[in-house]
Scaffold this active site. Structure first.
Site: not given
Ligand code: 1CP
Length: 344
Positions: A25, A29, A38, A75
């Site tokens: 990540r 944010r 964003r 994502d």
């Molecule tokens: O910078 C990076 O790492 C690259 C981008 C990336 C990656 C590899 C994002 C952006 N998401 C992911 C993978 C991801 N997404 C995973 C696997 C890694 C981990 O365990 O964190 C998972 C489980 C998700 C699903 C997801 N997407 C969640 C979790 C939800 C939950 O309640 O379980 C969330 C909050 C997101 C949104 C998201 N994806 C990425 C970002 C920066 C965000 C936040 C969104 C925003 O900007 O508001």
């Protein structure tokens, strides 16, 4: 020919004097420049599907910190969308999806072979990044592992214990297995095309592997990742694979061989000393500073970072956090971590 890229050298099992570093990540944010882009995109999914803006946020942490790898901004939930699930994000809460719990809902998904109809903007992002990244920076593509993606497709949202997915597995094994299979096949198409577009390394995120126990861990975490890895290796033998079965605990042992992966990423639920003895013997490892240090900083961050670097200095290691950096992190603590890894 030996690559000059440090991440690729570590993945080829070279022990380097300083471990290469990137951060889960790293585009996120906690960075003001991410929040600005964003806002420009309007919402998270528009950001993912706008190649110029997605490439921009991928590059931001590279410009600010000079990480050794960039990870594609996308994502894991874009693949379910490409398979036909509805996907939206509720501000302040997280993702929501239409659910798959019946044979009819499973049958209504699009064929795995067709996911690229939806995912072409992601490949555009990769092509832009291939041109714009510094020559020393490795580009990582990724997908969720089938179990983790299935937990979201079954529950329709993130869940603390993945109970809805466990319930479907126990109550309707045919639908559950069918869903795992279609995600596995779609993931192979998605990742193959990421590689064709320019991804140099692939990472599989099994964020919820820790809730699979006994035979289920082998059958639903390891086996789908092994299948995906085997398919990618058959077509692209030169592309290294990082597998991240988060929360695997003492089941992290022997996973390089079991999955066929070049690198096993581990979370902070296991110690780096234990990993050096029990996992690094099989190949490169990646991890595992607790992401809370990016909030709290100070001497504890420095001491823990040094401990991890020292513990894993006898073999191939890529430094990373144990899980993604959180929005409340202080960008200055990221710099302190990097300086500690690189400066000793
Ligand atoms: O910078 C990076 O790492 C690259 C981008 C990336 C990656 C590899 C994002 C952006 N998401 C992911 C993978 C991801 N997404 C995973 C696997 C890694 C981990 O365990 O964190 C998972 C489980 C998700 C699903 C997801 N997407 C969640 C979790 C939800 C939950 O309640 O379980 C969330 C909050 C997101 C949104 C998201 N994806 C990425 C970002 C920066 C965000 C936040 C969104 C925003 O900007 O508001």
């Amino acid at each position: 020919m030996t690559s000059q890229k440090t991440i690729l050298r570590a993945l080829a099992r070279e022990t380097l004097p300083t471990p290469p570093i990137w951060m889960m990540r790293q585009a996120g944010r906690y960075l003001p420049e991410y929040k600005a882009t964003r806002a420009q995109a309007g919402d998270f999914l528009s950001l993912c599907y706008s190649p110029d803006l997605a490439a921009e946020v991928t590059l931001q942490p590279i410009r600010r910190y000079g990480f050794d790898a960039a990870i594609l901004f996308a994502d894991i939930l874009l693949l379910p969308q490409a398979l036909g699930a509805d996907l939206w994000f509720v501000t302040g809460e997280g993702p929501r999806l239409s659910t798959i719990t019946t044979a009819d809902e499973l049958a209504a998904l699009k064929p795995a072979a067709d996911v690229n109809d939806h995912l072409s903007p992601i490949y555009e992002t990769i092509k832009i990044l291939s041109k714009e990244l510094p020559s020393e920076t490795t580009l990582i593509g990724f997908a969720g592992s089938p179990w983790t993606v299935a937990t979201y497709m079954i529950a329709g949202q993130g869940t603390p214990d993945q109970a809805p997915a466990h319930a479907l597995k126990d109550e309707n094994r045919a639908v559950f297995d069918g869903l795992i299979d279609v995600i596995t096949e779609g993931t192979i198409v998605y990742l193959s095309t990421q590689i064709e577009a320019g991804a140099e390394v692939i990472k599989l995120f099994d964020s919820w592997a820790g809730s699979l126990h006994g035979d289920d861990f082998q059958r639903y975490s390891i086996e789908p990742m092994r299948k995906i890895t085997a398919a990618l290796k058959a077509a692209y033998p030169h592309v290294p694979i990082i597998a991240f079965p988060r929360g695997a605990g003492d089941k992290y042992t022997d996973l390089h061989a079991a999955i066929g992966a070049d690198c096993i990423a581990f979370d902070d639920g296991v110690s780096a000393d234990w990993v050096a003895k029990n996992v690094q013997t099989g190949g490169c490892v990646q991890g595992n500073l607790a992401s809370s240090h990016m909030v709290t900083g100070g001497n504890a961050l420095v001491a823990e970072t040094r401990k991890i670097v020292d513990a894993l200095s006898g073999g191939p290691h890529i430094f990373n956090l144990g899980h993604g950096i959180t929005p409340d992190a202080d960008p200055a603590n990221v710099q302190l971590m990097i300086d500690t890894v690189r400066g000793g």
